[in-house]
Design an enzyme around this catalytic site. Structure first.
Site, short mmCIF file in Angstrom:
data_model
loop_
_atom_site.label_atom_id
_atom_site.label_comp_id
_atom_site.label_asym_id
_atom_site.label_seq_id
_atom_site.Cartn_x
_atom_site.Cartn_y
_atom_site.Cartn_z
N LYS A 178 53.67 -15.70 8.13
CA LYS A 178 53.17 -16.95 8.74
C LYS A 178 53.45 -18.14 7.83
O LYS A 178 54.00 -19.15 8.26
CB LYS A 178 51.67 -16.85 9.05
CG LYS A 178 51.29 -15.74 10.01
CD LYS A 178 49.81 -15.72 10.31
CE LYS A 178 48.94 -15.45 9.11
NZ LYS A 178 49.12 -14.12 8.49
N ARG B 31 41.17 -17.22 13.83
CA ARG B 31 41.27 -15.85 13.33
C ARG B 31 40.27 -14.94 13.99
O ARG B 31 40.14 -13.78 13.60
CB ARG B 31 40.96 -15.88 11.85
CG ARG B 31 42.12 -15.54 10.98
CD ARG B 31 41.58 -15.63 9.58
NE ARG B 31 42.32 -14.84 8.68
CZ ARG B 31 43.38 -15.29 8.00
NH1 ARG B 31 43.84 -16.49 8.21
NH2 ARG B 31 43.96 -14.51 7.14
N ARG C 278 54.68 -10.18 -3.10
CA ARG C 278 54.59 -11.64 -2.92
C ARG C 278 54.23 -12.36 -4.22
O ARG C 278 53.36 -11.93 -4.97
CB ARG C 278 53.52 -11.98 -1.88
CG ARG C 278 53.26 -13.49 -1.83
CD ARG C 278 52.49 -13.93 -0.64
NE ARG C 278 51.20 -13.30 -0.51
CZ ARG C 278 50.47 -13.36 0.61
NH1 ARG C 278 50.92 -14.02 1.66
NH2 ARG C 278 49.31 -12.76 0.67
N ARG D 261 48.55 -13.52 -5.76
CA ARG D 261 47.23 -13.83 -5.21
C ARG D 261 46.22 -12.73 -5.52
O ARG D 261 46.54 -11.55 -5.47
CB ARG D 261 47.33 -14.02 -3.68
CG ARG D 261 47.65 -15.47 -3.31
CD ARG D 261 47.99 -15.65 -1.87
NE ARG D 261 47.06 -15.01 -0.94
CZ ARG D 261 47.17 -15.11 0.39
NH1 ARG D 261 48.14 -15.82 0.93
NH2 ARG D 261 46.30 -14.52 1.18
N ARG E 106 41.89 -6.36 4.29
CA ARG E 106 42.34 -7.51 5.11
C ARG E 106 43.02 -7.02 6.38
O ARG E 106 42.87 -7.64 7.44
CB ARG E 106 43.30 -8.39 4.30
CG ARG E 106 42.56 -9.28 3.30
CD ARG E 106 43.48 -9.82 2.23
NE ARG E 106 44.58 -10.60 2.76
CZ ARG E 106 45.74 -10.76 2.15
NH1 ARG E 106 45.97 -10.16 0.99
NH2 ARG E 106 46.68 -11.51 2.69
P1 AP5 Z 1 53.75 -14.83 3.84
O1 AP5 Z 1 54.57 -15.84 4.54
O2 AP5 Z 1 53.01 -15.23 2.63
O3 AP5 Z 1 52.79 -14.06 4.89
P2 AP5 Z 1 51.51 -14.57 5.66
O4 AP5 Z 1 51.60 -14.10 7.05
O5 AP5 Z 1 51.29 -16.03 5.41
O6 AP5 Z 1 50.43 -13.68 4.91
P3 AP5 Z 1 49.03 -14.10 4.28
O7 AP5 Z 1 48.64 -12.98 3.35
O8 AP5 Z 1 49.07 -15.47 3.71
O9 AP5 Z 1 48.14 -14.07 5.52
P4 AP5 Z 1 46.64 -13.95 5.55
O10 AP5 Z 1 46.39 -14.24 6.95
O11 AP5 Z 1 46.11 -12.65 5.05
O12 AP5 Z 1 46.16 -14.97 4.40
P5 AP5 Z 1 45.58 -16.45 4.43
O13 AP5 Z 1 46.08 -17.19 3.27
O14 AP5 Z 1 45.77 -17.04 5.79
O15 AP5 Z 1 54.76 -13.61 3.49
C1 AP5 Z 1 54.31 -12.48 2.76
C2 AP5 Z 1 55.42 -12.02 1.80
O16 AP5 Z 1 56.52 -11.53 2.57
C3 AP5 Z 1 56.01 -13.13 0.91
O17 AP5 Z 1 56.27 -12.61 -0.36
C4 AP5 Z 1 57.31 -13.54 1.61
O18 AP5 Z 1 58.28 -13.99 0.68
C5 AP5 Z 1 57.73 -12.21 2.26
N1 AP5 Z 1 58.44 -12.41 3.52
C6 AP5 Z 1 58.16 -13.29 4.51
N2 AP5 Z 1 59.04 -13.16 5.54
C7 AP5 Z 1 59.87 -12.14 5.17
C8 AP5 Z 1 61.00 -11.52 5.81
N3 AP5 Z 1 61.43 -11.93 7.01
N4 AP5 Z 1 61.60 -10.51 5.17
C9 AP5 Z 1 61.17 -10.09 3.95
N5 AP5 Z 1 60.13 -10.65 3.30
C10 AP5 Z 1 59.49 -11.66 3.90
O19 AP5 Z 1 44.03 -16.18 4.27
C11 AP5 Z 1 43.51 -15.71 3.04
C12 AP5 Z 1 42.00 -15.62 3.12
O20 AP5 Z 1 41.44 -16.92 3.38
C13 AP5 Z 1 41.44 -14.75 4.25
O21 AP5 Z 1 41.40 -13.38 3.90
C14 AP5 Z 1 40.06 -15.37 4.44
O22 AP5 Z 1 39.17 -14.94 3.45
C15 AP5 Z 1 40.33 -16.84 4.24
N6 AP5 Z 1 40.66 -17.52 5.52
C16 AP5 Z 1 41.82 -18.12 5.85
N7 AP5 Z 1 41.77 -18.60 7.10
C17 AP5 Z 1 40.56 -18.28 7.59
C18 AP5 Z 1 39.92 -18.47 8.84
N8 AP5 Z 1 40.53 -19.10 9.87
N9 AP5 Z 1 38.66 -18.01 9.00
C19 AP5 Z 1 38.02 -17.39 8.00
N10 AP5 Z 1 38.56 -17.16 6.79
C20 AP5 Z 1 39.83 -17.59 6.59
MG MG Z 2 49.90 -17.20 4.39
#
Ligand code: AP5
Ligand code: MG
Ligand code: ZN
Length: 217
Positions: free
Chosen positions: A13, A88, A127, A160, A171
């Site tokens: 994402k 979410r 990552r 992270r 997660r």
């Molecule tokens: P990346 O692009 O970083 O993946 P992502 O989908 O953004 O994964 P996240 O871990 O950031 O999602 P998340 O939803 O768990 O975390 P968030 O920060 O939102 O890609 C991942 C890796 O793959 C990278 O190394 C990249 O280089 C690689 N990659 C990408 N595309 C690729 C491809 N095509 N081929 C190969 N490799 C590839 O949330 C974190 C925390 O914040 C949550 O757990 C929660 O505690 C809190 N939070 C955030 N939003 C909310 C909400 N709305 N409500 C409540 N709590 C929330």
């Molecule tokens: Mg992300």
């Protein structure tokens, strides 16, 4: 365009959000990034969010919803936005609906990034994120030319806290229980577009832009 990205942790994402937002000229609003900025800035919000994030749990809805409401009221979001990581759960989806109704600005589309479980575990374990510009790298799939240093800005890369194996597993459970139901929620209202998010980053971006272009105005 008012766009929401959904998909499991590690689906890409954040990676795709950067390119898609740039392509359509809309701000990228990532709730995870906003929370992490608050954690590193040592704010009250950051202290509260950190407890939940380190455990791999969702930050409580009232906190997250208020933060998104404020962000969507900023002038740069008036003509469109990309939301990464929000909503979410169904409660947040209803809150978003309420905010957009008040603004008289309907959601254009929800883009669902489809990847399998095995792939997300690989993506998250390798990552690395830039401390300075936030760009996301991968040790194997998208490695910076010098280890530990961002090619884009020279910033230092870090892993992270919530990418440790036990937290990743939790997660993914939280995603399955709370976030995956949104896929049906948005499919039922005819707003969902799903794409295969496997393959090279550029190929996924190309697929995403092709599917989204009809929704751009
Ligand atoms: P990346 O692009 O970083 O993946 P992502 O989908 O953004 O994964 P996240 O871990 O950031 O999602 P998340 O939803 O768990 O975390 P968030 O920060 O939102 O890609 C991942 C890796 O793959 C990278 O190394 C990249 O280089 C690689 N990659 C990408 N595309 C690729 C491809 N095509 N081929 C190969 N490799 C590839 O949330 C974190 C925390 O914040 C949550 O757990 C929660 O505690 C809190 N939070 C955030 N939003 C909310 C909400 N709305 N409500 C409540 N709590 C929330
Ligand atoms: Mg992300
Ligand atoms: Zn950087």
């Amino acid at each position: 365009m008012r766009l929401v990205l959904v998909g499991p942790p590690g689906a890409g994402k954040g990676t795709q959000a950067e390119f898609i937002a740039e392509h359509f000229g809309i701000p990228k609003i990532s709730t995870g990034d906003i929370f992490r900025a608050n954690v590193s800035g040592g704010t009250d919000l950051g202290r509260l969010a950190k407890k939940y994030m380190d455990a791999g749990d969702l930050v409580p809805d009232e906190v997250t919803n208020a933060m998104v409401r404020d962000r969507l009221a900023q002038p740069d979001a008036v003509d469109g936005f990309l939301l990464d990581g929000f909503p979410r759960n169904v409660g947040q989806a209803n809150e978003l609906q309420g905010i957009l109704d008040e603004l008289g600005a309907p959601l254009s589309v929800v883009l669902d990034l489809e990847v399998d479980f095995e792939e997300v575990v690989k993506r998250l374990s390798g990552r690395r994120t830039c401390k300075k510009c936030g760009h996301v790298w991968h040790l194997e799939y998208d490695a910076p030319s010098a280890a530990g240093i961002c090619d884009r800005c020279g910033g230092e890369l870090y892993q992270r806290d919530d990418d440790l194996p036990d937290t990743v597993r939790h997660r993914l459970d939280v995603y399955a229980a709370q976030t995956a139901p949104l896929i049906d929620f948005y499919r039922n209202v005819g707003q969902l577009v799903s794409i295969d998010a496997l393959g090279a980053v550029e190929d996924v971006t190309e697929r995403a832009i092709a599917e989204l272009t009809p929704f751009a105005d």
